[in-house]
Structures are given as structure tokens and as C-alpha cells.
Design an enzyme around this catalytic site. Structure first.
Site, mmCIF file in Angstrom:
data_model
loop_
_atom_site.group_PDB
_atom_site.id
_atom_site.type_symbol
_atom_site.label_atom_id
_atom_site.label_comp_id
_atom_site.label_asym_id
_atom_site.label_seq_id
_atom_site.Cartn_x
_atom_site.Cartn_y
_atom_site.Cartn_z
ATOM 1 C CD GLU A 161 -2.878 -1.000 2.443
ATOM 2 O OE1 GLU A 161 -3.870 -1.725 2.444
ATOM 3 O OE2 GLU A 161 -2.577 -0.256 3.393
ATOM 4 C CG ASP A 209 -3.226 8.205 8.842
ATOM 5 O OD1 ASP A 209 -3.102 6.981 8.992
ATOM 6 O OD2 ASP A 209 -3.515 8.740 7.755
#
Lengths: 417, 283
Positions: free
Chosen positions: B49, B60
Site C-alpha cells: 500500500e 491517522d
């Protein structure tokens, strides 16, 4: 107004997916999707309940101090008319088109700004959804104070996320929130301002979403926030409409309001959207001048993009990275704008202008001296634009969204430079 | 059959989970980042990824936030990321998923993005803040599945390419929504192991709950189910690998890069070797 001869009903947005034309929608991580869908269903259900609104109105009346006056600013109006006449000595003066400036006094609300209209509504909804804790982002601290206030009133735990830099600039509001029992969390990421505070609130929310209600402070964010917050703020426009009709026999010719995220503007404009004789003017912060790049004029100088859960106009670079916004006013210092504003700009219903720091500061001082009212720096942007519009309309209504006590220290520093 | 489908076929045959690595492109700076990612691909990752940094990564935790800031400061963009894919594709056959927030893709233009990503050899996209119901904003440029293999394809210069839109399912996703997402799922499904943001450790993961949930999902779909968020050690990989088709590691790589930017290439490769060693199912 024959230019737009369509019969658009401007008050029917958003659509079922949360879009205002090309703007709005839900753009969040999967963790927040189900909670947002539940929130939307809860809001729709509550909004159909007469008792919900009855309690909201009762609190606004008895606790917040509504309704707020529409006040005819006589000395300010005379000053502007004289000024404009002097400037135009070469031309014959039409004495019949003197402008009357009216101020919608949201500064007189409990906690000193329009923000509390929204936090009362969302707190009622949070209680209905049996949440235990409120969280909020804040820039200048006004929304944080308004959230901490209703948290105290209803007995919620409260946590307010505020950028490190804003905590430094807005100490009195930090102290207020703490007195009211809220925990103020310093956000260290980014430049430590409103955008970073909103990032951090979203992050924290995704962890505690089961028992925590996120009180968004403006008409931005993912569906349902833009219209939910608007529904809680439209009381500003509903009152104004009735008050102006009672006192002047007519609707105002023009309404001016400052736009950061855009909640006070959406609140005052919304009930007038279908009154085509009323010109609506939103005012963005031009900071040091739009050409300098140091500004917060998302509609005038931004591009469409996705941030904080919605598609709207954003300050960004060609790679889609978000720019920092700048304004002397911490409440306008945001690189995006509510999606409904972006839409109403696109279809031409609202005109969006910009005002610089210096123009706002001048308007701030004029209102202090001529009317004995200390306006918030946000509202001073709306006032400064009103001065420019004065020659064109007979009556102009300005949304005086908040009082300027919070800005005194900052204004003093800037003026002494 | 797409690279992704082939990869899961292979790992299923080998009776193990696919090891999926997320790495932010451009951290600590562009050239060194490419070397680190190249080494990771060579060290035994099954799927990459490739993270495109965004200024406001709201899903995040601090580690990937910092990595993103460093990468943006270093001049990393989505275009550079697509160049990374092109260069990696010359050496590696593993599937590469571009992992981004929506705004950089939207700013490039979704049509341009799909064509360039596919041309470079990318196998799909995972867009953190583009929920399942908005997948068409990107996938409108990719054709509907052909009946034979049920994979979405795009034809460029007479060559047919597969391009997947990776969907996520979170612990907060309710059952009705979950089944809808599984119905449309494509490539694999990213099953978020716990609430909150990326990073941290596996302390907050309810392993038995997660295992049960994956078992429930298996009744609804045959698509590979991969687990991510908070998975940082070889032990975590072993645990998750017993019941998931793939295990996703992200912040743990980024932490190595943050702590040892100069030796990260070797350290990341060694870490992958350790993970691979524990990625086995008993019996």
C-alpha cells in the site's frame, strides 16, 4: 431582480445525500460513517418533534436572552451618508437615498456571540441520543466557550480541542472554558490553529464515538452538520425578518454577514433566500490582501476540494494539499467554507466580497466611537463591507455576530505597532 | 485474473495470510523513500500500500501524521507516487495499491488519476475518506465487471487492466451497512481492527471479537478479508494471520523510518523478514 428569473426554491437543499449542488456530502473514514448516519436519523426525528423545538426556544429565550434586537445605528448611518456625500461633491446628491444601517445584535447573546444558538440545539440532540460527553473544536474560543457552557448547563463531560497557537492568543477564553468545567486539549500538530483542532477532534471522536457527541461549530463538516447547524442558526434570520417588517414596514434591501465557516451568515441569510429583492452579501477575510496569499478567502480565491468531511471551496495547492489560512480574526482563520455557501455562490444567490485586516480594524474603531458597541473582529469584516455598500441601498442589515471583548488585547497590540 | 486475486490464491495455497505493508511515499525524502520501499518489496511483502501524503490526515495517528508532513516537505506529490509505481513495476510483480485521502486525487482529476495509475502499473486505490457509497467518483472511469471473472477493468491502448477499489469495514459499521459493503467489495476488504486512528499497539484490539466478526463476514462473501490498525509486531501478525486472509502493517514501518532514517532500508527489510517468519498457521 429579473436577472435570475428562475423559480428556484433556495431553501430545499441539501438533497437526501447531503449535497448542495456539487458541494457537501459525507467524506470521512469508515469508522465515522455509521455514527454520522445515526446522527442524521436522530436529527431528522428530533426536528419533526414539536417538543424538541419548544424546549430549544424556551432555552434561547430564558437562558441565552433571545430575541436579540435589530438596532437602527443612527449615528453610524449619518456618518456614512455624510462621508459618502462629501466624496461625491462633484455629483448631485440624491438626498432621498440615504442609507440606514441596522445591526442584528447577536453580540448580546449569553457568552457574547451567535455560537450558543447552535450549541444549545446540539446539546439537546446529544441528550436525546443519550450521549455522555461533548467534544468540540475551537479557533478563537467562542464556540469552545459556547459548548463548555451548555455542557455545564446539561451536565455533560466536555473536552475542547484548540490549537497550541490559538491557546496562546486567546487565553481569556481558555480560562472561561476551564472555569465552566471543560478540559481544553492543546493541539500540537500542524500550525496549531483551527484546522488542526478540527483534525484532532475528528481523530479523537473516532475513538470515543459510542458515548460522545461531536458539537461542530459551523455549517461545515460532513452531512448532517451543515444543515443541522443552519437549522439551529436560522433563528437569527427569522427574527430579523419579522423585526424589520415590524419596524420599517419592509424587508431590508441588503444583508451583510461575515463568513469563516459561515454559520452566522447562513443563519441570517437562510430565511431571506427566496426574497429576491434582498441582496445578500457574505464577507470573507482578505487578511493582508488576497494577492499576498495570506488570507482566508476560500470562495473568492479557493478551488473545490474535500476536507473535514465535505466537498467545498478550499485554499489548496495544485497537488491538493491544504493551505494555512490567515486573518487577524481567529474566527475567520479557516481554509474552507460551509458547502451551502459554495453552492449559493455558484448559483449567484449570494455575493461574496473580501475585507482586509486593516479595513476591519478601521470599522471596529468606528463602531466603538459612534455607537458605543465593541464588535468582534469577525463582525467588523461585515461592517467594513457595509461601509462600501452604503451608497447603494436604503436599508442594510448587518449581522453583528459577536462582541469584541475577546479581541481587545489583540487589537491593542496591532494598533500600537 | 488480477495480480491481487493471484496473490491471495497463492497465499491461501501456502496456508498463510498475505503480508500487506503500508509505507508513506516521500519519507524521509523522495529518493531514500524509493529505496526503502523498493527494499521492502524485495524483502517479502505480498502487497504494497503506497501512501500518498496529505496535509490533513484525519484518520491517522501521530506516526503517519509526522511521516506525511516530512514527505510533503520533501516535495512528495501524487504524481511522484505514480512515478514510484512505474519504477517499482519494472522490478516487482507484487500488487500495488495507491493509498490516499481523496483531495490529492480529486485535485489531479479522477479520470487522469485512474489512467495514469493504471498505466504505471497500480492495481487499485484505497481512499481513506471516500466511503463505499462514493466509490463511483473514482470507479466511474473503470468499466463494470465482465461476467467471466467479476473484476473491474479498464482498457488502455488495447490492453485490459484490472483496477480495484478497496473498501473498509470498521468496528462501528452496523450489520446492514457491512453486508452492503461486502456485496460491492472488490479486491479485498480492509477490516479495521479497532476504533480510533492508525498507529499504537494491539492492546486495544479485541481479538476474539474480531475473529468472530470475520467469521460472520465469511458467510457473506468470498472476498479476502484483511486486518489492519494497531498491528505492529510479529506476534500480532501471527495472531491475526490465523483467521484473516491478510495482515496490514503501517505505522510500525513508519516508526522505523522516523527513528533510523539513514539505515531504514535495511531495518525495514529485516523487520519484514521477522514478520514473514512468524506469519504461519499451525496445522
Amino acid at each position: 431582480m429579473s436577472a435570475t428569473s428562475t423559480t428556484t426554491n433556495f431553501t430545499t437543499y441539501p438533497d437526501s445525500q447531503g449535497y448542495f449542488g456539487n458541494y457537501g456530502g459525507i467524506y470521512v473514514g469508515e469508522t465515522l460513517m455509521t455514527p454520522l448516519i445515526e446522527l442524521k436519523a436522530a436529527a431528522q426525528e428530533a426536528f419533526r418533534d414539536k417538543n424538541f423545538w419548544a424546549e430549544y426556544r424556551e432555552l434561547l429565550q430564558q437562558y441565552v436572552g433571545r430575541e436579540t434586537p435589530c438596532y437602527f445605528a443612527k449615528r453610524l448611518s449619518e456618518h456614512l451618508n455624510n462621508n459618502n456625500n462629501r466624496k461625491n461633491t462633484a455629483k448631485p446628491v440624491d438626498v432621498d437615498i440615504e442609507t440606514k444601517i441596522w445591526l442584528k445584535r447577536e453580540d448580546l447573546n449569553h457568552t457574547g456571540a451567535h455560537k450558543i444558538n447552535n450549541t444549545v440545539g446540539q446539546a439537546l440532540l446529544a441528550r436525546r441520543m443519550k450521549k455522555r460527553c461533548l467534544i468540540a473544536e475551537t479557533g478563537a474560543g467562542q464556540h469552545g466557550v459556547a459548548t463548555a457552557t451548555v455542557a455545564a448547563l446539561f451536565g455533560f463531560e466536555c473536552r475542547v480541542f484548540m490549537g497550541r497557537e490559538d491557546i496562546r492568543r486567546q487565553q481569556p477564553n481558555v480560562q472561561r472554558m476551564e472555569l465552566l468545567g471543560a478540559e481544553v486539549v492543546s493541539v500540537e500538530s500542524g500550525t496549531g490553529t483551527l484546522k488542526d483542532a478540527m483534525n484532532e477532534t475528528l481523530r479523537y471522536w473516532s475513538e470515543v464515538v459510542n458515548d460522545t457527541f461531536y458539537v461542530v461549530g459551523t455549517v461545515a463538516g460532513p452531512d448532517p452538520y451543515p444543515w443541522m447547524v443552519r437549522e439551529f442558526q436560522k433563528i437569527i434570520g427569522e427574527e430579523s425578518r419579522r423585526q424589520m417588517l415590524e419596524m420599517t414596514g419592509n424587508l431590508p434591501d441588503c444583508i451583510v454577514a461575515a463568513v469563516g465557516g459561515g454559520s452566522n451568515a447562513m443563519g441570517i441569510f437562510y430565511p431571506f433566500l427566496n426574497d429576491k429583492s434582498v441582496e445578500l452579501v457574505g464577507v470573507e477575510a482578505a487578511g493582508k490582501g488576497v494577492a499576498t496569499g495570506e488570507h482566508a478567502a476560500s470562495i473568492n480565491a479557493g478551488k473545490i476540494g474535500v476536507l473535514h468531511g465535505a466537498k467545498s471551496m478550499l485554499l489548496q495547492d495544485e497537488n491538493g494539499q491544504i493551505h494555512e489560512a490567515y486573518s487577524i480574526s481567529a474566527g475567520l482563520d479557516y481554509p474552507g467554507v460551509g458547502p451551502e455557501h459554495a453552492f449559493l455562490h455558484d448559483i449567484g444567490r449570494i455575493r461574496y466580497e473580501t475585507i482586509t485586516d486593516n479595513e476591519a480594524l478601521e470599522a471596529f474603531q468606528i463602531l466603538c466611537k459612534l455607537e458605543g458597541i465593541i464588535p468582534a473582529l469577525e463582525s467588523s469584516h461585515a461592517l467594513a463591507q457595509t461601509f462600501k455598500e452604503a451608497t447603494k441601498y436604503r436599508t442594510i442589515l448587518v449581522c453583528l455576530s459577536g462582541r469584541g471583548d475577546k479581541d481587545l488585547q489583540h487589537v491593542k497590540e496591532v494598533l500600537e505597532k | 485474473m488480477s495480480r491481487l486475486t493471484r496473490t491471495f490464491e497463492k497465499t491461501r495455497n501456502e496456508n498463510r495470510a498475505a503480508l500487506i505493508g503500508y509505507i508513506t511515499a516521500g519519507d524521509p525524502e523522495i529518493e531514500r523513500s524509493f529505496e526503502i520501499i523498493d527494499a521492502a518489496c524485495g524483502a517479502g511483502l505480498d502487497i504494497l500500500e503506497l501512501g500518498i501524503p496529505f496535509s490533513d490526515p484525519t484518520a491517522d495517528g501521530p506516526i503517519i501524521q509526522h511521516a506525511s508532513s516530512r514527505a510533503i516537505k520533501a516535495g512528495m506529490t501524487l504524481r511522484h507516487g505514480i512515478e514510484f509505481v512505474q519504477k517499482l513495476r519494472q522490478k516487482h510483480e507484487l500488487p500495488i495499491i495507491l493509498f490516499s485521502y481523496f483531495n490529492p486525487i480529486f485535485a489531479m482529476g479522477t479520470k487522469t488519476f485512474v489512467r495514469e495509475a493504471v498505466n504505471a502499473g497500480a492495481d487499485g486505490v484505497l481512499c481513506v475518506d471516500l466511503p463505499s457509497e462514493h466509490s463511483d467518483e473514482i470507479m466511474q472511469h473503470v468499466q463494470q465487471p465482465d461476467i467471466k471473472n467479476d473484476e473491474k477493468t479498464i482498457t488502455i491502448n488495447n490492453t485490459i487492466h484490472c483496477f480495484h477499489f478497496i473498501r473498509l469495514i470498521a468496528p462501528t459499521t452496523d450489520t446492514v451497512r457491512r453486508n452492503e459493503i461486502l456485496h460491492f467489495a472488490d479486491g479485498f476488504v480492509y477490516v479495521v481492527s479497532r476504533r480510533g486512528v492508525t498507529g499504537g499497539n494491539s492492546n486495544k484490539i479485541d481479538w476474539s471479537g474480531l475473529k468472530r466478526e470475520i467469521a460472520e463476514m465469511r458467510c457473506e462473501t468470498e472476498i479476502p478479508l484483511c486486518v489492519g490498525f494497531g498491528i505492529s509486531t510479529p506476534e500480532d501478525v501471527q495472531t491475526a494471520g490465523t483467521f484473516a486472509d491478510g495482515v496490514i502493517i503501517g505505522s510500525a514501518f513508519q516508526r522505523i523510518i522516523e527513528e533510523h532514517p539513514n539505515t531504514a532500508k535495511q531495518s525495514v527489510a529485516n523487520f519484514i523478514t521477522n514478520l514473514t517468519a512468524r506469519n504461519k498457521r499451525n496445522g
